[in-house]
Design a protein around this motif. Structure first.
Motif, PDB file in Angstrom:
ATOM      1  N   ARG A 167      40.791  44.286  55.267  1.00 30.55           N
ATOM      2  CA  ARG A 167      40.448  43.018  54.616  1.00 30.55           C
ATOM      3  C   ARG A 167      38.948  42.926  54.347  1.00 30.55           C
ATOM      4  O   ARG A 167      38.515  42.507  53.264  1.00 30.55           O
ATOM      5  CB  ARG A 167      40.910  41.854  55.502  1.00 30.55           C
ATOM      6  CG  ARG A 167      40.739  40.471  54.870  1.00 30.55           C
ATOM      7  CD  ARG A 167      41.539  39.421  55.620  1.00 30.55           C
ATOM      8  NE  ARG A 167      41.123  39.259  57.001  1.00 30.55           N
ATOM      9  CZ  ARG A 167      41.861  39.601  58.055  1.00 30.55           C
ATOM     10  NH1 ARG A 167      43.051  40.177  57.876  1.00 30.55           N
ATOM     11  NH2 ARG A 167      41.416  39.411  59.283  1.00 30.55           N
ATOM     12  N   THR A 170      38.012  45.342  51.467  1.00 32.16           N
ATOM     13  CA  THR A 170      38.455  44.791  50.175  1.00 32.16           C
ATOM     14  C   THR A 170      37.484  43.724  49.695  1.00 32.16           C
ATOM     15  O   THR A 170      37.080  43.704  48.525  1.00 32.16           O
ATOM     16  CB  THR A 170      39.866  44.193  50.299  1.00 32.16           C
ATOM     17  OG1 THR A 170      40.782  45.200  50.754  1.00 32.16           O
ATOM     18  CG2 THR A 170      40.340  43.646  48.962  1.00 32.16           C
ATOM     19  N   THR A 171      37.079  42.848  50.610  1.00 32.69           N
ATOM     20  CA  THR A 171      36.132  41.782  50.270  1.00 32.69           C
ATOM     21  C   THR A 171      34.795  42.358  49.824  1.00 32.69           C
ATOM     22  O   THR A 171      34.203  41.889  48.841  1.00 32.69           O
ATOM     23  CB  THR A 171      35.923  40.855  51.491  1.00 32.69           C
ATOM     24  OG1 THR A 171      37.163  40.227  51.820  1.00 32.69           O
ATOM     25  CG2 THR A 171      34.875  39.787  51.195  1.00 32.69           C
ATOM     26  N   ARG A 208      39.033  38.489  42.439  1.00 38.96           N
ATOM     27  CA  ARG A 208      40.065  38.485  43.476  1.00 38.96           C
ATOM     28  C   ARG A 208      41.405  38.040  42.914  1.00 38.96           C
ATOM     29  O   ARG A 208      42.466  38.576  43.260  1.00 38.96           O
ATOM     30  CB  ARG A 208      39.654  37.592  44.644  1.00 38.96           C
ATOM     31  CG  ARG A 208      40.596  37.688  45.843  1.00 38.96           C
ATOM     32  CD  ARG A 208      40.129  36.792  46.974  1.00 38.96           C
ATOM     33  NE  ARG A 208      38.880  37.247  47.550  1.00 38.96           N
ATOM     34  CZ  ARG A 208      38.802  38.211  48.476  1.00 38.96           C
ATOM     35  NH1 ARG A 208      39.892  38.830  48.874  1.00 38.96           N
ATOM     36  NH2 ARG A 208      37.638  38.554  48.967  1.00 38.96           N
ATOM     37  N   GLU A 213      44.699  43.091  44.073  1.00 39.00           N
ATOM     38  CA  GLU A 213      45.565  44.180  44.522  1.00 39.00           C
ATOM     39  C   GLU A 213      44.906  45.542  44.270  1.00 39.00           C
ATOM     40  O   GLU A 213      45.013  46.459  45.094  1.00 39.00           O
ATOM     41  CB  GLU A 213      46.912  44.113  43.806  1.00 39.00           C
ATOM     42  CG  GLU A 213      47.907  45.158  44.300  1.00 39.00           C
ATOM     43  CD  GLU A 213      49.270  45.014  43.638  1.00 39.00           C
ATOM     44  OE1 GLU A 213      50.145  45.849  43.926  1.00 39.00           O
ATOM     45  OE2 GLU A 213      49.457  44.070  42.840  1.00 39.00           O
ATOM     46  N   TYR A 215      41.688  46.281  44.273  1.00 34.67           N
ATOM     47  CA  TYR A 215      40.640  46.554  45.247  1.00 34.67           C
ATOM     48  C   TYR A 215      41.207  46.736  46.652  1.00 34.67           C
ATOM     49  O   TYR A 215      40.640  47.477  47.474  1.00 34.67           O
ATOM     50  CB  TYR A 215      39.569  45.462  45.199  1.00 34.67           C
ATOM     51  CG  TYR A 215      38.680  45.618  43.990  1.00 34.67           C
ATOM     52  CD1 TYR A 215      37.720  46.619  43.933  1.00 34.67           C
ATOM     53  CD2 TYR A 215      38.835  44.802  42.866  1.00 34.67           C
ATOM     54  CE1 TYR A 215      36.921  46.798  42.814  1.00 34.67           C
ATOM     55  CE2 TYR A 215      38.047  44.971  41.739  1.00 34.67           C
ATOM     56  CZ  TYR A 215      37.099  45.975  41.724  1.00 34.67           C
ATOM     57  OH  TYR A 215      36.311  46.160  40.608  1.00 34.67           O
ATOM     58  N   PHE A 216      42.328  46.084  46.944  1.00 31.96           N
ATOM     59  CA  PHE A 216      43.006  46.307  48.223  1.00 31.96           C
ATOM     60  C   PHE A 216      43.476  47.761  48.304  1.00 31.96           C
ATOM     61  O   PHE A 216      43.277  48.447  49.317  1.00 31.96           O
ATOM     62  CB  PHE A 216      44.192  45.363  48.377  1.00 31.96           C
ATOM     63  CG  PHE A 216      44.982  45.582  49.636  1.00 31.96           C
ATOM     64  CD1 PHE A 216      44.617  44.963  50.820  1.00 31.96           C
ATOM     65  CD2 PHE A 216      46.096  46.416  49.647  1.00 31.96           C
ATOM     66  CE1 PHE A 216      45.344  45.176  51.999  1.00 31.96           C
ATOM     67  CE2 PHE A 216      46.825  46.640  50.805  1.00 31.96           C
ATOM     68  CZ  PHE A 216      46.445  46.016  51.984  1.00 31.96           C
ATOM     69  N   ALA A 219      40.497  50.074  48.729  1.00 35.15           N
ATOM     70  CA  ALA A 219      40.016  50.053  50.106  1.00 35.15           C
ATOM     71  C   ALA A 219      40.927  50.880  51.002  1.00 35.15           C
ATOM     72  O   ALA A 219      40.454  51.665  51.848  1.00 35.15           O
ATOM     73  CB  ALA A 219      39.939  48.611  50.619  1.00 35.15           C
ATOM     74  N   GLU A 220      42.214  50.738  50.827  1.00 35.27           N
ATOM     75  CA  GLU A 220      43.184  51.486  51.618  1.00 35.27           C
ATOM     76  C   GLU A 220      43.041  52.983  51.370  1.00 35.27           C
ATOM     77  O   GLU A 220      43.087  53.791  52.311  1.00 35.27           O
ATOM     78  CB  GLU A 220      44.600  51.017  51.272  1.00 35.27           C
ATOM     79  CG  GLU A 220      45.674  51.515  52.222  1.00 35.27           C
ATOM     80  CD  GLU A 220      47.006  50.849  51.943  1.00 35.27           C
ATOM     81  OE1 GLU A 220      47.682  50.459  52.908  1.00 35.27           O
ATOM     82  OE2 GLU A 220      47.367  50.713  50.752  1.00 35.27           O
TER      83      GLU A 220
END
Length: 317
Positions: A167, A170-171, A208, A213, A215-216, A219-220
């Motif tokens: 989280r 992602t932020t 956002r 999704e 950027y999530f 990040a993952e």
């Protein structure tokens, strides 16, 4: 050419000649053909903080400020690591157009830029304070347990810790994307006034909402491949987001957290620049407690030297 990055406490060692370290010994030992000591805007920010921060009462004098700036200049020969090229004379580029860069700039000019935009620190300090506050909410027994735990194992195996890191990253990626889009639109983001902060916040919400999704997943992907690919080669913005997210997650979990938001902010910034150097030298044990596992978790090859136990001057030649 090997590059050495000195934490702020090491610069104090040099300035006052403590722990068998002095300006004379450093200048005498350093082989300029093999070794390059560099400074960053974060060093000037710390000087500026001591000079004019409203949060401290005992400010350094103009004379002391200038002594510290001249010390940076003498030891580094004005070699500075910066995120963006601007109009600097570039000595080395790490990731092409994505930065960072080694440039030639006298610390006086860097200090002036930091001083002129000092108001912007309030934004970063405020964000850092949120993490410090979260760390304060962690129960003491949990902090004690974490203090003896392998934080790398915690980040890798604890679902809650992993979710928090994901989280946070992602932020950070969304925030970086927002700033880059505003800059490309020729919107001035420095100094970061209340009005500018609102523009940035609006852009972050927009990204956002429309690309959260994406950027999530990004990040993952970064976290899953951190030991297989060199994420720092993707540029300064990505490196900044990743390192900052990992250290902030440690802080929020209550692991070696700092009670001072500005101190924590500078620690993170030094850690980010250190990724692009061969050696990172510090005697700050609380910073090292976070930095060593953060670098190891991310597969960063920078050698961390704990100046409390090792003479870093042996690496000058």
């Amino acid at each position: 050419m090997k590059r050495i990055y000195l934490d702020q406490n090491i610069w104090f060692d040099i300035k006052i000649g403590r722990f068998d370290t002095s300006l004379e010994s450093v200048l005498k030992k350093i082989d300029r053909n093999k070794i390059e000591i560099i400074y960053s805007p974060a060093h000037c920010e710390e000087i500026c903080n001591s000079y004019c921060s409203p949060n401290i009462s005992d400010h350094i004098s103009i004379e002391e400020r200038d002594i510290r700036i001249k010390l940076l200049s003498k030891v580094t020969r004005n070699r500075e690591i910066v995120p963006y090229p601007n109009d600097f004379k570039i000595m080395h580029s790490f990731c092409g157009r994505e930065g960072p860069y080694i440039v030639l700039e006298h610390p006086t000019a860097c200090f002036k830029r930091v001083y002129d935009n000092y108001e912007s620190n309030k934004v970063g300090e405020s964000a850092q304070q949120c993490s410090v506050d979260k760390a304060n909410e962690v129960a003491q027994d949990v902090k004690t347990k974490l203090g003896h735990a392998n934080i790398i194992t915690v980040l890798e195996t604890d679902p809650a810790a992993n979710a928090l890191l994901l989280r946070n990253l992602t932020t950070k990626l969304i925030h970086s994307a927002a700033l880059n889009q505003l800059i490309k639109s020729n919107i001035k983001i420095q100094p970061c006034t209340a009005q500018v902060k609102k523009i940035i916040d609006d852009k972050i919400r927009s990204i956002r909402s429309m690309q959260g999704e994406y950027y999530f997943n990004k990040a993952e992907g970064i976290l899953n491949s951190r030991n297989k690919t060199n994420f720092s080669s993707e540029g300064f913005d990505i490196c900044e987001a990743v390192v900052d997210a990992v250290i902030l997650t440690m802080i929020e979990l209550g692991y070696a957290s700092s009670e001072v938001s500005m101190s924590s902010l500078h620690d993170n910034t030094h850690a980010i620049y250190g990724v692009y150097c061969d050696y990172f030298v510090s005697r700050d044990q609380k910073l090292l407690k976070k930095l060593i596992p953060a670098y190891e978790y991310l597969g960063i090859n920078t050698k961390i030297i704990n100046a409390k136990y090792e003479d870093w001057q042996t690496y000058l030649s």
